[in-house]
Design an enzyme around this catalytic site. Structure first.
Site, mmCIF file in Angstrom:
data_model
loop_
_atom_site.group_PDB
_atom_site.id
_atom_site.type_symbol
_atom_site.label_atom_id
_atom_site.label_comp_id
_atom_site.label_asym_id
_atom_site.label_seq_id
_atom_site.Cartn_x
_atom_site.Cartn_y
_atom_site.Cartn_z
ATOM 1 N N PRO F 9 0.805 -1.222 0.000
ATOM 2 C CA PRO F 9 0.000 0.000 0.000
ATOM 3 C C PRO F 9 0.838 1.272 0.000
ATOM 4 C CG PRO F 9 -0.030 -1.050 2.151
ATOM 5 C CD PRO F 9 0.628 -2.008 1.207
ATOM 6 N N ASN F 10 0.365 2.259 -0.730
ATOM 7 C CA ASN F 10 0.950 3.602 -0.817
ATOM 8 C C ASN F 10 2.213 3.675 -1.665
ATOM 9 O OD1 ASN F 10 -0.890 5.194 0.857
ATOM 10 N ND2 ASN F 10 -0.197 3.868 2.525
ATOM 11 N N ARG F 17 5.062 12.223 -3.971
ATOM 12 C CA ARG F 17 4.962 12.974 -2.717
ATOM 13 C C ARG F 17 6.167 12.661 -1.831
ATOM 14 N NH1 ARG F 17 1.350 16.795 -1.541
ATOM 15 N NH2 ARG F 17 2.147 16.326 0.542
ATOM 16 N N TYR F 22 11.466 9.633 0.124
ATOM 17 C CA TYR F 22 11.425 8.452 -0.730
ATOM 18 C C TYR F 22 12.079 8.665 -2.102
ATOM 19 C CZ TYR F 22 8.168 6.721 2.724
ATOM 20 O OH TYR F 22 7.594 6.300 3.894
ATOM 21 N N ASN F 73 7.746 -5.697 -1.077
ATOM 22 C CA ASN F 73 7.858 -4.557 -0.163
ATOM 23 C C ASN F 73 6.470 -4.397 0.435
ATOM 24 O OD1 ASN F 73 7.839 -2.139 1.134
ATOM 25 N ND2 ASN F 73 9.009 -1.035 -0.429
ATOM 26 N N ALA F 76 3.060 -0.743 4.752
ATOM 27 C CA ALA F 76 2.452 -0.696 6.085
ATOM 28 C C ALA F 76 1.945 -2.058 6.547
ATOM 29 C CB ALA F 76 1.303 0.314 6.088
ATOM 30 N N GLU F 97 11.968 -9.920 1.609
ATOM 31 C CA GLU F 97 11.292 -8.697 2.081
ATOM 32 C C GLU F 97 12.243 -7.516 1.924
ATOM 33 O OE1 GLU F 97 10.417 -9.018 6.224
ATOM 34 O OE2 GLU F 97 9.889 -6.908 6.447
ATOM 35 N N HIS F 99 12.713 -3.062 2.054
ATOM 36 C CA HIS F 99 12.195 -1.757 2.455
ATOM 37 C C HIS F 99 13.114 -0.665 1.915
ATOM 38 C CE1 HIS F 99 9.245 -3.465 5.163
ATOM 39 N NE2 HIS F 99 10.174 -4.338 5.499
ATOM 40 N N ARG F 106 12.683 4.430 12.425
ATOM 41 C CA ARG F 106 11.373 5.073 12.447
ATOM 42 C C ARG F 106 10.557 4.722 13.707
ATOM 43 N NH1 ARG F 106 8.936 4.595 6.557
ATOM 44 N NH2 ARG F 106 7.598 6.203 7.450
#
Lengths: 146, 146, 146, 146, 146, 146, 146, 146, 146, 146, 146, 146
Positions: F9-10, F17, F22, F73, F76, F97, F99, F106
Site C-alpha cells: 500500500p501507498n 509525494r 522516498y 515490499n 504498512a 522482504e 524496504h 522510524r
C-alpha cells in the site's frame, strides 16, 4: 449469627517459628480469644485450618448451608488460587480477607491478590488484631443487613 | 492519646452525590460519630479535609508535634502522591490507611497505592465502618506500645 | 444555561512564551472571545484558571450548584490527576475536555489521560479553536437534553 | 474549498442496528445534513464509505488532486491500520479524525489510535455532532491558512 | 546574576527528622550557607519552599521576569509532576535538578524523573553538597553564556 | 526463472509525494529498471501493486503456480498483516522482504514485522537499491538451489 | 574507495562447527571471495575479526582516517553493545549491517539490534551472500554520493 | 433455519498446500459435507470465502436480513481485525468461531483473538471436525431459543 | 589523597568528532585541566581510558591498593556492564559517575544505568564541567570522611 | 472405548448456585445425560470430580491404564496448574478441554490456560452442551485413529 | 579426560574483598583444591580467569581441540553476554554453569542468564562447593558417555 | 544427621512414561540408590512423594522437628506454589532444590521459580545425578556448620 474463621497454609505454624515477624501467639490462642470475643457479641463461631487448597475450597462450599459469613486469612493462596476465588463467588456469603502483616511491604508477587476482588473488605497489617477488626467489620455488616 | 483523622480530595462531597456508591451519610456526620466513639475510648480526636495535596502534606508534618497517630483516607491521592508518602515517612507517626469502598473492585489505576507501603495497616471495603475499624486498630496499637 | 471554563496549570502563560507552539493569543483574549460567542448564543459563561490541583477539584465541586456544564483544558493534570477525575464523576455535570495542541503528537506520558474516560467528549489539535468547538459541542448537547 | 468526508467500516449500518448506542439517524441522513451545512458555508463536499482498508487508502491518495481537506471516521481501522496512517501522511492534506462515541470509555484495544498522531485534530464523544464540529474545525483551519 | 533556589515538598523537615538519612542541617542553615557562597561569587540569590505543586508552578512562572536560572530540588514531585515540567519548559530559564540522596539507590518509582528531561543538568547523592555543586554548575554555565 | 515483484500500500505514490524521504523516482521507473536488470540476467519478471491486503493475499496464492520466487515490499502491512504472512507460508515460494528506508530508524510500531519471520531474507535502508539487492539475492538463491 | 569488513565474535569459527547452520565455508574463504569481487569493482578492501567488543570499537574509530565505509557483521554484539553503536555514530562513516542467518527466525533476545538504528542499511538471511549484497549496496551508495 | 458459513483468508488453499498440517480435504469438499449434514438436519446453509477483510465485513452485515446464525473461521483476521468484531456486534446474530488447528499451540500473536469476546462459543483443534461441532452447537442453540 | 579518573569507550574521540554535541575540547586537554585543578587542591590524580570493558574492570580492581576514590565516565558501558558494577562494589572505593551530556534527554536504552546504584553520586549534563563538579564532590567527600 | 470425564474445582456446585450464569442443571444430571449419550454410542464412561489439584493429578495418572481418552473441565485450575498440564503430558492420552462459559469474555487472568497447549482440542461457551460437543469430538477422533 | 575451569570477571578478587559474602578463600586456593580433587579422580584439569568478555570467548573456542568439557563461573557476564553463549554453542562441549552465591536471592537483573539455556546443568548457592559439585557432575556425565 | 527427600507431583511416574526425557529409572530405584549412598555417608534418609501441594506443605512443616535438611524436587509446583515457599521459610531448615532436566531449556513459564529464592542452593540438568549432587552439597553444608 454463625461465622466461620478459615486459616490458610502455614498458619498452623504461628507462634512456633519466626516470632519476630508473626509474634509469639499460637493459632490455638488466637482462636480462643476470637471465641471469647464472639461469645461476648452473641455470635456462633467455628474454625478451620488447612494447608490444602482443595480442602479450603470444599470448606467454603459447605459453609453455604451453615454460616452467615467468613473471615479468611488465605496465606500464600491469596496470590495463586483462582479456585478459592471461585468458591467464594459460588458460596455467596460475605467474606472478609485478613492478613497479619502488611503485605504491601513484602515481595512483588504478594502484591497481587485473587481474593480481594471478591471480598467484602480487606484488612492487613495490624498483627493478630487484624482478625478481631475483620470479625468486628463482618458482624457489623451482617447486623445492618438483617 | 491524640489522633488526627485526615480526609483526602472529594471526600467533602460524601452524602451529597452518588449516594448509591458512598451512602447518604455526610462527612460531618461521620466526624460526629467518630468523635463520640473517641470520647467513649478516652481519645482526643481532630479532623482535617482538603482537596490540596500540599495542604495534606503540611498537615501531616505539623501533626508530628501534636498527635500520636493518624487515620487517613487519601482518596485519589492514594494512587498518585509520592509527596504524601514522604510526609508520612518523615513525620514518624503510625498511620492507618482506610477506604470506604473496596478499591480492588475498581479501575486498574486504583490498584497501585503509594501509601500502603508506609502504613501500619490498611482497611478497605466496609463502608463508613472502615473509619471505625481503622481508629480501633490504631488505638489498640498505641495502647499496646505505650 | 451556565457554563464554566476551567484552564489548568501553565495556561496563564499563553501568549507570553513559546508563541511558535501555542500562538500569540493570551488567555485573557481567549476568554474575551469565548465571552462574546457565549453572549451571541445566549449562554452565561464564567472562567477559572489555577496551577493548583486542589483548587481545580474544589472549583469543580462548587460548579455543581451553579453550572450546567464544564469545558476544561486540564493541561498537565490530564496525565496525573485522579483527583480531578473523581471530582468530575462526583459533580455529575457533562464535561468536555479540550487541548490546544494535538497531544497524540507529543511525549509518551501525554498519551494517557485520566480525564477522557469520564468526559462527554474530547477535542484536541485545533489551536485555540478547540475551545470554541468544545463550547459549541457542549451547548448543543445541553440544548438537546433540555 | 473542497472537503471529503470518509466513513470507515460498519458505519453504513448507522441507524439500522444498536440505536441505543449510535442513535437512530442513518448515514444517508448524516450526509444530507452535512451537505446542507456545507452549502450554507460555501463549501464543496463529497462522501465516501467503505468496509475495505485498501479502498480507503486509495481514496485518500486520489483526494490529493481534488480536495483541500478530509474529515474521517476511521471506525475499527483507527486501531489497526498503519496503511491509512501512511496514506494520510502521503497525501499531505489536513485530516480531522472524528468518532461518534467517546472511545476512551470503551475496550482497551480502542485506546490506541494509529491515526491521531498524523491528524490535524481529534474529536470524539459528541454523537453525530462530532462530524459537524470536525467539519467546522477543518473549515476554520483552511480559511485561516488561505 | 539572579538565581532562585526552590525546595520541594517535605524539605522544610530537613534536620528535624531522619537525621541518619538527611543529616542534621536544617533548611535554614542550608539557605544561609548558600547565601554566603552566592555573596562570595557576586550572585543574587533567593529561596522558596512549598509543599504545594501549584505554588511551585506559579513561582517558576514568575521567576521568568526576575531570575537568570533556577536550582530546584523537586522532592517527591520529581516523580509525579508533569505540571512542574511544563512550567520549566515555559519559563525558558536554565534549571539544575539536585537531590540530596542518590535516588538511584531507592524505590523503583523514584527512578522515573519528569524533570531530568528538561533540566540543564542533574546532580544527586552528595548530601547537602549537591546544592553547592548545582549552584556552581549553574553559575559557570551562565557566565560562559553571557 | 520467473519472479514476481509485489509493492504494498501507498507505494504507487512513490515519486509523487515526500521526495525528500522516498526520492523522486516513480514506481513505474523502478519497475522499468528492474525489468532491464531482469532481462540482462535472463529472468522473467512481473509486477503487482495494491493497496488492498486481500488482493495481495490472493496474488501470493496465485503466484504458486506461475512463479519461482517473490520480492515483496509489504509497506504498512509489514506491521499489521498476519494474513500476508500466512499466504507466504502457504504458497511455499522463497520470499525476500525489502524496504526502501531503514525502518529501524522510524516509529516503534514499525519495529515489529510479521513478514520477516517467514522470509528468506530481509533488506532495508538502501533506497531504491534495496529492490535490486533483493532481486539479486533471490536470483542467486534460486540458481544455487536448481 | 576503501572499505573495511568487520567480523564480530565467534565468526572465526565459520566452517569449522555447525556447518548445517552456517555452511562449510570458512571465514578465510569468504574474505578471499570478497577480495576478488572488490578487485573486480576497483575497491580497496581490508578485513578485521575480533571476539573483543573493545577491539572492535577501537578499529571502528581508527577506520575514520583510512576508510570510506564499513560492512559489519556484529554477531552477538548486535544485541548487547551500545559501545559499538556509539563508535559507529562517532566515526561518521556509512555502515552496512549484515547477518548470515535470518535473525528474525531465532531467539527473542536476537530481535533487538543496537546497530540497525545507526546503520545505512541492514541485510539478513542470504547466507554468505549477505556479505556480497551488503558490499554491493555500500559501493553503490558511495559511488552515488561521490 | 438459515446458517451462513464464512471462511477467512487463505482457507481457499485448504487441501492444496501443507496437507500435513491442514489435511488433504479441499474447501469445496468441506462445504459439500457440511451441506449434506445441514440437509439431514433440515437447515438451509450457504457459504462464503474471501481473502479481503472488507468483503467479510460486508457479508456479515448483509447476513443480518437473511440468516439466523453464522459459523466463521476468521483465519488470520482472528488476530488483527477489529472491523470484523464490530460487524459481528452490529449484525446481532449468534456467531460460532471455529479453527481447524489448535491455535493455542502456535505462535504468540495467534493467542489474541478479537473475535472470541463477541462469539457465542469457540471450537479449535479438531481438524475439519471443528466445523461440524461448531455447526452442531449453533443449531442446538438456535433450536432451544426458538 | 589519590584519585583516579576513568574514561570509558569512545571518549578518546572527544574533540575529534561531533563537536556540536561534545564540544571541541580533546580528552588530553580535559585531563590537563583536571590535573591543574587537582594540583591546586593538593590532590594526586591519574588517568585511564579504554574501549575494553575487561580492562576497565581490571583497572578498577587495581585502584584498590593505590587510590582513595574514582571519577568515572563509563560511556556506553553505563547501560550494559554488570561487570563494571561488580568491580566497583568489589574495590570498595567511593565512585562518582559523570556524564558530559544529559543522558535523560537521549534514547530509552540510555535511561538505565548499572552504575548509578553503586555510585556515591551522579552528575550529568554540564558538558566538560561535569568532570570538575564530580572531582570537587569527591574531594569534599573524602576530606570530610578523613 | 473407555472415556473418563473429569470435573475440576467448584463444579460440584453446578445447579446449586448462580443459575443465571451456569444454568439450573446439577452435575449429577449432566453426568446422567452424558452416560445416556455414551451408552447410545457404545462408549464406556466414568466420572470424577475433585476440588483438589493433587487428586486430579493422581486420577489422570491412573487413567493411563484404564482409559482411552479424557474430557476435562479443569475449572479454576485451567489458569494456575502446571501440575495438571504435566500429568496430561505424562499420561499420553488424548485430552479435550471444555468450559461451560466462554472464558474469553471473563477476567484477564482467565485468558491464560496451562492446559490448552497440551490438549487435543478446546471447546468453550456452549453451556452444558460444551461437554457433549467435547465428548463427540473425542469419540470421533478415537474411532478414526483405531 | 581433560576439563577446563573458567572464572569470569572479578573472580580474581575472591578472598581479597567482601569475605562475608564470598568467604576468605582465594581463587588460587580454590584452584589448588580443584586440582587435588581432579588428580584423585584421574582427570586433567586447567584454569583460566579473565575480566575480558572477548578473551573468554576465544578461550572457549580454543578449548574445542584440547578439552572434553568446561566448568564456567561466568560472573557478571552471565547476565549480559550473548557472545559467550554463542561460543558455548559453537564449541560443542558440555558446559556446566556454577555460581558461588545463590543468584536467585540477588538483584533482578541477575535473574536472567544467557548461559543456562545452553548449559548441560546449573549449580548455584553452595559457596565454593558449587565448583566441586559442578566438576563432579561433569565428570560423571563424561564417564557415562564414553 | 537426618535428611528428608521430597518428590513433587508426577515424579511417581518416573520410569513409566516418556523414558526419552526422564530416563528408564523408576522413583523406587532412585530412592534405593540414594539410601545406599546415604548409608555409606552415615546419614539417616527418608522419602516422601505427593501430588498434593497441601501435603507437601504439611510434610515440610513436620520435618522441622525430625530432620536437619531437605532435598526437594518440587516438580510443577516450582513455578506456582507460594505456599511451599512459605513452608520452607517457616521450617527454618536448609533446603536444596533439584531438577532432573535443565528447566532453563524448557517453556517460559518454567523460568520462574518461587523456590530458588529461599533455597540454600539449586541444581538442575544432570539427570538423576542431580539428586546425588544435591544430597552431597547438603551433607557437606551440614557437616561444615556443625
Amino acid at each position: 449469627m454463625k461465622i466461620l474463621i478459615i486459616h490458610g497454609p502455614n498458619l498452623n505454624m504461628l507462634g512456633k517459628r519466626e516470632p519476630d515477624i508473626y509474634g509469639a501467639t499460637t493459632l490455638q490462642e488466637i482462636n480462643n480469644s476470637l471465641a471469647e470475643k464472639a461469645e461476648e457479641w452473641g455470635v456462633d463461631i467455628s474454625f478451620f485450618q488447612s494447608n490444602s487448597e482443595g480442602e479450603i475450597v470444599s470448606t467454603i462450599q459447605e459453609s453455604m448451608s451453615n454460616s452467615d459469613g467468613i473471615v479468611i486469612n488465605p496465606g500464600a493462596y491469596t496470590h495463586t488460587s483462582v479456585a478459592i476465588r471461585d468458591a467464594i463467588l459460588s458460596c455467596g456469603l460475605p467474606v472478609v480477607e485478613v492478613h497479619i502483616s502488611n503485605v504491601h511491604k513484602r515481595e512483588d508477587f504478594r502484591q497481587k491478590s485473587f481474593i480481594s476482588g471478591v471480598a467484602l473488605g480487606v484488612i492487613s497489617g495490624f498483627g493478630i488484631n487484624s482478625y478481631f477488626l475483620g470479625l468486628s467489620g463482618l458482624v457489623d455488616y451482617l447486623k445492618e443487613k438483617s
